[in-house]
Write a protein that holds these residues in place. Structure first.
Motif, PDB file in Angstrom:
ATOM      1  N   LYS A 241     -16.115  -0.250 -56.599  1.00 14.21           N
ATOM      2  CA  LYS A 241     -16.627   1.117 -56.538  1.00 14.21           C
ATOM      3  C   LYS A 241     -17.619   1.367 -57.670  1.00 14.21           C
ATOM      4  N   ALA A 242     -17.291   0.922 -58.870  1.00 22.21           N
ATOM      5  CA  ALA A 242     -18.185   1.096 -60.018  1.00 22.21           C
ATOM      6  C   ALA A 242     -19.500   0.347 -59.796  1.00 22.21           C
ATOM      7  N   ARG A 243     -19.408  -0.862 -59.259  1.00 27.74           N
ATOM      8  CA  ARG A 243     -20.618  -1.655 -59.002  1.00 27.74           C
ATOM      9  C   ARG A 243     -21.503  -0.965 -57.961  1.00 27.74           C
ATOM     10  N   LEU A 244     -20.891  -0.469 -56.894  1.00 30.51           N
ATOM     11  CA  LEU A 244     -21.664   0.213 -55.855  1.00 30.51           C
ATOM     12  C   LEU A 244     -22.269   1.518 -56.372  1.00 30.51           C
ATOM     13  N   ARG A 245     -21.531   2.207 -57.218  1.00 28.45           N
ATOM     14  CA  ARG A 245     -22.059   3.447 -57.797  1.00 28.45           C
ATOM     15  C   ARG A 245     -23.296   3.145 -58.647  1.00 28.45           C
ATOM     16  N   LYS A 246     -23.263   2.046 -59.431  1.00 30.94           N
ATOM     17  CA  LYS A 246     -24.422   1.669 -60.239  1.00 30.94           C
ATOM     18  C   LYS A 246     -25.623   1.339 -59.356  1.00 30.94           C
ATOM     19  N   LEU A 247     -25.376   0.620 -58.264  1.00 29.85           N
ATOM     20  CA  LEU A 247     -26.465   0.290 -57.347  1.00 29.85           C
ATOM     21  C   LEU A 247     -27.086   1.551 -56.749  1.00 29.85           C
ATOM     22  N   LEU A 248     -26.250   2.512 -56.402  1.00 29.48           N
ATOM     23  CA  LEU A 248     -26.740   3.764 -55.834  1.00 29.48           C
ATOM     24  C   LEU A 248     -27.575   4.531 -56.852  1.00 29.48           C
ATOM     25  N   ILE A 249     -27.133   4.559 -58.094  1.00 26.68           N
ATOM     26  CA  ILE A 249     -27.888   5.244 -59.143  1.00 26.68           C
ATOM     27  C   ILE A 249     -29.238   4.564 -59.356  1.00 26.68           C
ATOM     28  N   GLU A 250     -29.254   3.237 -59.385  1.00 19.40           N
ATOM     29  CA  GLU A 250     -30.513   2.507 -59.546  1.00 19.40           C
ATOM     30  C   GLU A 250     -31.460   2.788 -58.383  1.00 19.40           C
ATOM     31  N   ARG A 251     -30.929   2.837 -57.174  1.00 21.99           N
ATOM     32  CA  ARG A 251     -31.759   3.129 -56.008  1.00 21.99           C
ATOM     33  C   ARG A 251     -32.355   4.524 -56.106  1.00 21.99           C
ATOM     34  N   ASP A 252     -31.542   5.505 -56.514  1.00 26.24           N
ATOM     35  CA  ASP A 252     -32.030   6.876 -56.643  1.00 26.24           C
ATOM     36  C   ASP A 252     -33.088   6.987 -57.727  1.00 26.24           C
ATOM     37  N   ARG A 253     -32.898   6.268 -58.841  1.00 26.28           N
ATOM     38  CA  ARG A 253     -33.909   6.281 -59.906  1.00 26.28           C
ATOM     39  C   ARG A 253     -35.217   5.671 -59.416  1.00 26.28           C
ATOM     40  N   GLY A 254     -35.112   4.600 -58.657  1.00 26.46           N
ATOM     41  CA  GLY A 254     -36.317   3.982 -58.099  1.00 26.46           C
ATOM     42  C   GLY A 254     -37.037   4.926 -57.166  1.00 26.46           C
ATOM     43  N   PHE A 255     -36.300   5.674 -56.386  1.00 32.52           N
ATOM     44  CA  PHE A 255     -36.906   6.639 -55.464  1.00 32.52           C
ATOM     45  C   PHE A 255     -37.610   7.746 -56.243  1.00 32.52           C
ATOM     46  N   GLU A 256     -36.977   8.219 -57.333  1.00 38.06           N
ATOM     47  CA  GLU A 256     -37.594   9.253 -58.162  1.00 38.06           C
ATOM     48  C   GLU A 256     -38.883   8.745 -58.795  1.00 38.06           C
ATOM     49  N   VAL A 257     -38.884   7.492 -59.245  1.00 43.68           N
ATOM     50  CA  VAL A 257     -40.086   6.910 -59.847  1.00 43.68           C
ATOM     51  C   VAL A 257     -41.194   6.832 -58.807  1.00 43.68           C
ATOM     52  N   MET A 258     -40.863   6.395 -57.608  1.00 43.07           N
ATOM     53  CA  MET A 258     -41.877   6.263 -56.560  1.00 43.07           C
ATOM     54  C   MET A 258     -42.444   7.622 -56.149  1.00 43.07           C
ATOM     55  N   THR A 259     -41.592   8.633 -56.034  1.00 50.36           N
ATOM     56  CA  THR A 259     -42.098   9.962 -55.659  1.00 50.36           C
ATOM     57  C   THR A 259     -42.943  10.539 -56.785  1.00 50.36           C
ATOM     58  N   GLY A 260     -42.571  10.276 -58.043  1.00 53.48           N
ATOM     59  CA  GLY A 260     -43.380  10.732 -59.166  1.00 53.48           C
ATOM     60  C   GLY A 260     -44.725  10.034 -59.194  1.00 53.48           C
ATOM     61  N   PHE A 261     -44.741   8.740 -58.909  1.00 52.37           N
ATOM     62  CA  PHE A 261     -45.983   7.972 -58.865  1.00 52.37           C
ATOM     63  C   PHE A 261     -46.878   8.481 -57.740  1.00 52.37           C
ATOM     64  N   ALA A 262     -46.298   8.769 -56.600  1.00 49.16           N
ATOM     65  CA  ALA A 262     -47.076   9.272 -55.466  1.00 49.16           C
ATOM     66  C   ALA A 262     -47.640  10.650 -55.782  1.00 49.16           C
ATOM     67  N   ALA A 263     -46.883  11.479 -56.476  1.00 47.98           N
ATOM     68  CA  ALA A 263     -47.361  12.814 -56.823  1.00 47.98           C
ATOM     69  C   ALA A 263     -48.524  12.730 -57.815  1.00 47.98           C
ATOM     70  N   LYS A 264     -48.496  11.782 -58.749  1.00 46.49           N
ATOM     71  CA  LYS A 264     -49.584  11.626 -59.710  1.00 46.49           C
ATOM     72  C   LYS A 264     -50.866  11.168 -59.023  1.00 46.49           C
ATOM     73  N   ASN A 265     -50.747  10.375 -57.982  1.00 44.49           N
ATOM     74  CA  ASN A 265     -51.912   9.862 -57.266  1.00 44.49           C
ATOM     75  C   ASN A 265     -52.443  10.847 -56.239  1.00 44.49           C
ATOM     76  N   GLY A 266     -51.767  11.966 -56.068  1.00 41.53           N
ATOM     77  CA  GLY A 266     -52.244  12.984 -55.154  1.00 41.53           C
ATOM     78  C   GLY A 266     -51.766  12.836 -53.728  1.00 41.53           C
ATOM     79  N   SER A 267     -51.048  11.804 -53.413  1.00 41.97           N
ATOM     80  CA  SER A 267     -50.533  11.657 -52.054  1.00 41.97           C
ATOM     81  C   SER A 267     -49.152  12.296 -51.963  1.00 41.97           C
ATOM     82  N   PRO A 268     -48.842  12.876 -50.823  1.00 41.34           N
ATOM     83  CA  PRO A 268     -47.522  13.492 -50.684  1.00 41.34           C
ATOM     84  C   PRO A 268     -46.434  12.417 -50.685  1.00 41.34           C
ATOM     85  N   PRO A 269     -45.258  12.733 -51.215  1.00 37.47           N
ATOM     86  CA  PRO A 269     -44.173  11.751 -51.227  1.00 37.47           C
ATOM     87  C   PRO A 269     -43.712  11.434 -49.823  1.00 37.47           C
ATOM     88  N   SER A 270     -43.356  10.173 -49.609  1.00 41.45           N
ATOM     89  CA  SER A 270     -42.875   9.779 -48.282  1.00 41.45           C
ATOM     90  C   SER A 270     -41.513  10.392 -48.037  1.00 41.45           C
TER      91      SER A 270
END
Length: 96
Positions: free
Chosen positions: A50-79
């Motif tokens: 459970k702890a391992r899966l929770r860490k994976l989920l947190i990493e995935r969510d952080r990656g999604f936040e980074v990608m949406t932030g990167f897309a917002a800086k480039n002017g394209s709407p987030p997917s």
């Protein structure tokens, strides 16, 4: 459970006298809790998974936040997930 561990090292008679518990009670506890150690091992393994899966989920969510932030800086709407990507693929096919 501590008393049962002592019974493994010493005789039931001596342990029951020391702790003020009847021998029959100790025998009943042994029958009831005999398989508990296997259950405890399984529970610990599940908690680790459970702890391992929770860490994976947190990493995935952080990656999604980074990608949406990167897309917002480039002017394209987030997917918005797979549906928008698959719609883009269908649009490309229709254009051909």
């Amino acid at each position: 459970m501590n008393i049962l561990r002592k019974v493994d090292r010493d005789q039931v008679v001596h342990v029951s006298r020391r702790h003020g518990v009847s021998e029959q009670t100790i025998c009943t506890w042994r029958q009831r809790f005999r398989g508990m150690s296997d259950d405890v091992k399984k529970l610990r393994q599940l908690e680790q998974d459970k702890a391992r899966l929770r860490k994976l989920l947190i990493e995935r969510d952080r990656g999604f936040e980074v990608m949406t932030g990167f897309a917002a800086k480039n002017g394209s709407p987030p997917s918005k997930g797979r549906s928008s990507r698959s719609a883009d693929c269908h649009k490309a096919v229709r254009v051909r």
